[in-house]
Design an enzyme around this catalytic site. Structure first.
Site, PDB file in Angstrom:
ATOM      1  N   ASP A  30      44.375  33.754  13.200  1.00  0.00           N
ATOM      2  CA  ASP A  30      45.501  34.746  12.801  1.00  0.00           C
ATOM      3  C   ASP A  30      45.532  34.737  11.080  1.00  0.00           C
ATOM      4  O   ASP A  30      45.244  33.815  10.526  1.00  0.00           O
ATOM      5  CB  ASP A  30      46.738  34.402  13.402  1.00  0.00           C
ATOM      6  N   THR A  86      47.371  47.590  17.945  1.00  0.00           N
ATOM      7  CA  THR A  86      46.935  48.972  17.671  1.00  0.00           C
ATOM      8  C   THR A  86      48.224  49.606  17.729  1.00  0.00           C
ATOM      9  O   THR A  86      48.258  50.295  18.739  1.00  0.00           O
ATOM     10  CB  THR A  86      45.826  49.312  18.762  1.00  0.00           C
ATOM     11  N   THR A 122      44.098  47.199  23.103  1.00  0.00           N
ATOM     12  CA  THR A 122      44.043  48.379  23.796  1.00  0.00           C
ATOM     13  C   THR A 122      43.631  49.479  22.871  1.00  0.00           C
ATOM     14  O   THR A 122      44.243  49.818  21.772  1.00  0.00           O
ATOM     15  CB  THR A 122      45.459  48.886  24.170  1.00  0.00           C
ATOM     16  N   ARG A 154      51.119  40.742  31.595  1.00  0.00           N
ATOM     17  CA  ARG A 154      52.573  41.032  31.355  1.00  0.00           C
ATOM     18  C   ARG A 154      53.119  39.983  30.551  1.00  0.00           C
ATOM     19  O   ARG A 154      53.163  38.700  31.043  1.00  0.00           O
ATOM     20  CB  ARG A 154      53.333  41.655  32.589  1.00  0.00           C
ATOM     21  N   LYS A 207      42.495  51.346  30.933  1.00  0.00           N
ATOM     22  CA  LYS A 207      43.751  50.764  30.337  1.00  0.00           C
ATOM     23  C   LYS A 207      44.773  51.754  30.145  1.00  0.00           C
ATOM     24  O   LYS A 207      45.916  51.577  30.356  1.00  0.00           O
ATOM     25  CB  LYS A 207      43.486  50.022  29.051  1.00  0.00           C
ATOM     26  N   CYS A 263      53.839  48.381  24.808  1.00  0.00           N
ATOM     27  CA  CYS A 263      52.310  48.963  25.067  1.00  0.00           C
ATOM     28  C   CYS A 263      52.765  50.536  25.614  1.00  0.00           C
ATOM     29  O   CYS A 263      52.338  51.405  25.318  1.00  0.00           O
ATOM     30  CB  CYS A 263      52.048  48.178  26.194  1.00  0.00           C
ATOM     31  N   LYS A 266      53.556  53.382  23.057  1.00  0.00           N
ATOM     32  CA  LYS A 266      52.447  53.798  22.094  1.00  0.00           C
ATOM     33  C   LYS A 266      51.110  54.197  22.730  1.00  0.00           C
ATOM     34  O   LYS A 266      50.463  54.900  22.600  1.00  0.00           O
ATOM     35  CB  LYS A 266      51.969  52.406  21.379  1.00  0.00           C
TER      36      LYS A 266
HETATM   37  N1  LIG Z   1      51.853  42.516  24.423  1.00  0.00           N
HETATM   38  C1  LIG Z   1      51.394  42.811  25.735  1.00  0.00           C
HETATM   39  O1  LIG Z   1      52.014  42.680  26.484  1.00  0.00           O
HETATM   40  C2  LIG Z   1      50.003  43.443  25.645  1.00  0.00           C
HETATM   41  C3  LIG Z   1      49.166  43.763  26.990  1.00  0.00           C
HETATM   42  C4  LIG Z   1      48.003  44.102  27.199  1.00  0.00           C
HETATM   43  C5  LIG Z   1      47.614  44.498  26.016  1.00  0.00           C
HETATM   44  N2  LIG Z   1      47.987  44.499  24.649  1.00  0.00           N
HETATM   45  C6  LIG Z   1      47.616  45.167  23.501  1.00  0.00           C
HETATM   46  O2  LIG Z   1      46.992  44.127  22.928  1.00  0.00           O
HETATM   47  C7  LIG Z   1      46.914  43.953  21.585  1.00  0.00           C
HETATM   48  C8  LIG Z   1      47.595  42.990  20.740  1.00  0.00           C
HETATM   49  O3  LIG Z   1      49.029  43.050  21.249  1.00  0.00           O
HETATM   50  P1  LIG Z   1      50.033  41.962  21.040  1.00  0.00           P
HETATM   51  O4  LIG Z   1      51.364  42.317  21.692  1.00  0.00           O
HETATM   52  O5  LIG Z   1      49.335  40.495  21.205  1.00  0.00           O
HETATM   53  O6  LIG Z   1      50.130  42.085  19.449  1.00  0.00           O
HETATM   54  P2  LIG Z   1      50.737  41.065  18.423  1.00  0.00           P
HETATM   55  O7  LIG Z   1      51.323  41.929  17.410  1.00  0.00           O
HETATM   56  O8  LIG Z   1      51.693  40.281  19.098  1.00  0.00           O
HETATM   57  O9  LIG Z   1      49.754  40.192  17.879  1.00  0.00           O
HETATM   58  C9  LIG Z   1      48.585  40.887  16.906  1.00  0.00           C
HETATM   59  C10 LIG Z   1      48.346  39.591  16.087  1.00  0.00           C
HETATM   60  O10 LIG Z   1      47.101  40.042  15.071  1.00  0.00           O
HETATM   61  C11 LIG Z   1      47.166  39.402  14.006  1.00  0.00           C
HETATM   62  N3  LIG Z   1      46.423  40.226  13.093  1.00  0.00           N
HETATM   63  C12 LIG Z   1      46.679  41.427  12.377  1.00  0.00           C
HETATM   64  N4  LIG Z   1      45.381  41.687  11.645  1.00  0.00           N
HETATM   65  C13 LIG Z   1      44.575  40.650  11.845  1.00  0.00           C
HETATM   66  C14 LIG Z   1      43.639  40.209  10.801  1.00  0.00           C
HETATM   67  N5  LIG Z   1      42.961  40.897   9.918  1.00  0.00           N
HETATM   68  N6  LIG Z   1      42.894  38.915  11.045  1.00  0.00           N
HETATM   69  C15 LIG Z   1      43.772  37.964  11.790  1.00  0.00           C
HETATM   70  N7  LIG Z   1      44.779  38.367  12.710  1.00  0.00           N
HETATM   71  C16 LIG Z   1      45.199  39.514  12.495  1.00  0.00           C
HETATM   72  C17 LIG Z   1      48.667  39.527  13.690  1.00  0.00           C
HETATM   73  O11 LIG Z   1      49.028  38.583  12.549  1.00  0.00           O
HETATM   74  C18 LIG Z   1      49.428  39.315  14.918  1.00  0.00           C
HETATM   75  O12 LIG Z   1      49.683  37.887  14.975  1.00  0.00           O
HETATM   76  C19 LIG Z   1      47.303  45.763  21.373  1.00  0.00           C
HETATM   77  O13 LIG Z   1      46.550  46.502  21.175  1.00  0.00           O
HETATM   78  C20 LIG Z   1      48.226  45.848  22.607  1.00  0.00           C
HETATM   79  O14 LIG Z   1      48.312  46.930  22.899  1.00  0.00           O
HETATM   80  C21 LIG Z   1      49.277  44.027  24.395  1.00  0.00           C
END
Ligand SMILES: NC(=O)c1ccc[n+]([C@@H]2O[C@H](COP(=O)([O-])OP(=O)(O)OC[C@H]3O[C@@H](n4cnc5c(N)ncnc54)[C@H](O)[C@@H]3O)[C@@H](O)[C@H]2O)c1
Length: 432
Positions: A30, A86, A122, A154, A207, A263, A266
């Site tokens: 990260d 995203t 996503t 989830r 998705k 999710c 957006k």
């Molecule tokens: N949260 C959910 O329940 C869920 C479920 C399915 C899919 N998704 C999808 O998964 C993706 C991530 O969601 P999330 O909730 O885990 O997001 P999040 O915001 O919790 O985590 C994203 C992480 O990416 C890091 N990051 C950003 N740019 C970076 C870089 N250049 N280098 C390294 N790290 C970097 C951020 O610091 C952050 O810790 C999204 O596209 C979301 O739609 C989320």
């Protein structure tokens, strides 16, 4: 296998920890140094039941590492998962792919032998093609394979969902890549998970279509609940009666507040935007988005009616503020708009959430976080049960609230109106 997860949020951290638990060597990367430092000390920056134990166990065993160095982590790995955010672009419905492309450019620098690069984030249809184009600018095609492997976990159930997913979707037309990924997921497939290999674009769309469908199901029952309130029918009976039809199913068919979280809001917008690019109108999903935005307004009107339109100095207790139970995620939760509205109207809000104080309310007047349920409830005129945490399911309100004539607005239908009537408590549910 040697795996690198880029983005250690809800998706990247859970998947990384679980892949390491399956015996792989995983580096979770990260850009947030603070997050990585905490993780190295065994502190989990998000609330996700069971994650801390699993993370510590695999970190100590040396199967799981944490780093801020993308180049080093990518060069040590055979499979790279992109799990960054995203979000919705400002003033647009489109998904902002800035974080994705930024990461891809960083990955590109470290490719010297074959790597599978996977979007778990996503991402809209054709993102995989764009990633491939960026990589091809500096690296030959034989050095990488770009795959879509959307995540369906989830929050709050994420570890269970990782180990027992309904399906694993792999979007690749490359047979060798498919074989490697089927092998990676084989411990889950052998426990019953269905593995579905399709084209990269189809995987990307699966998705969004899935999330839009679930958001539609919630919105559908919320609108039916509005009708039930007008007719005088219990919407829960409708949910049960409909849900017994196997073609419909009972999940995501319980009325409540507007859907929220990181999710559905957006992703419904992004799929509308994708369709527009391809000259197609997803009129149904457009109306779902509108209806969901209206949902909070409808519930606030109901609160106004319950309070006889008198908000000033009313003590309102919120039980739960996150968009659902078992998560600390505040993104797009309906409590943000509700509490902000009520505080502007002069009400005094005390909230309790099992995941603690929320910075989102810091700038609002007269909004306080209580340390426990008892303190939050003690002087309430109105109790709003906003989130369906188990902690709120069997409270003795008469004992806890030191006041006569308090009112309960149960937005999750956790309590029986008949029992409430018997106890002489003024009670409102949803769709009742
Ligand atoms: N949260 C959910 O329940 C869920 C479920 C399915 C899919 N998704 C999808 O998964 C993706 C991530 O969601 P999330 O909730 O885990 O997001 P999040 O915001 O919790 O985590 C994203 C992480 O990416 C890091 N990051 C950003 N740019 C970076 C870089 N250049 N280098 C390294 N790290 C970097 C951020 O610091 C952050 O810790 C999204 O596209 C979301 O739609 C989320």
């Amino acid at each position: 296998m040697k795996i690198c997860m880029i983005g250690t949020g809800y998706v990247g951290l859970v998947s990384g920890v679980c892949f390491s638990d399956l015996g792989n060597d995983v580096i979770c990367v990260d850009k947030d140094l603070n997050k990585i430092e905490k993780l190295k000390k065994g502190i989990i920056p998000i609330y996700e039941p069971g994650l801390e134990e699993l993370s510590k166990k695999n970190y100590i065993a040396g199967k799981l590492k944490f780093s801020t160095n993308i180049s080093d982590s990518v060069s040590k790995s055979d499979i790279v998962f992109i799990c960054v955010g995203t979000p919705t672009k400002k003033n647009s419905n489109a998904a902002d792919l800035g974080q994705i492309f930024n990461v891809v450019k960083n990955i590109r620098k470290s490719i010297s032998k074959f790597k599978i690069i996977i979007t778990k984030s996503t991402v809209p249809v054709t993102t995989g093609d764009k990633i491939e184009k960026i990589l091809l600018k500096k690296k030959p095609k034989k050095l990488f394979s770009v795959v879509s492997n959307p995540e369906f976990l989830r929050e709050g159930e994420a570890i269970r969902d990782f180990y027992y997913p309904d399906r694993i979707v792999i979007g690749t037309e490359n047979n060798n890549t498919n074989k490697i990924l089927k092998n990676l997921y084989s411990p889950l497939i052998s426990k019953g998970a269905k593995y579905f290999n399709t084209s990269r674009k189809a995987a990307e769309l699966i998705k969004y279509a899935s999330n839009a469908f679930l958001a539609t199901k919630i919105t559908f029952i919320n609108e039916i609940a509005n009708l039930c309130e007008k007719i005088g029918i219990n919407a829960e009976d409708i949910s049960i009666g409909m849900g017994l039809d196997e073609r419909i199913g009972s999940r995501f068919l319980r009325p409540g507040p507007a859907y929220g979280g990181s999710c559905f809001p957006k992703d419904t917008k992004a799929i509308i935007n994708t369709a527009a690019k391809f000259n197609t109108s997803l009129s149904l999903i457009k109306n779902v988005v509108k209806s969901n935005q209206k949902r909070t307004v409808i519930l606030l009107k109901r609160i106004s009616k319950i309070l006889n339109h008198k908000f000033k100095n009313k003590k309102i207790c919120f039980l739960g503020v996150t968009f659902k139970a078992n998560t600390d995620d505040m993104r797009e939760t309906s409590s943000l708009k509700m509490i902000s509205f009520l505080s502007k109207k002069g009400s005094k809000i005390n909230y309790f959430d099992p995941t603690g104080k929320k910075n989102e309310f810091n700038k609002l007047k007269n909004v306080f976080c209580s340390k426990d349920i008892k303190t939050a409830l003690i002087k309430a005129d109105l109790v709003i049960i906003h989130t369906e945490w188990n902690d709120f399911k069997s409270l003795n309100f008469k004992l806890l609230i030191k006041k006569k004539n308090f009112i309960i607005y149960d937005m999750r239908n956790l309590y029986s109106p008949i029992k409430m009537k018997k106890d002489k408590i003024k009670y409102f549910g949803i769709g009742k």
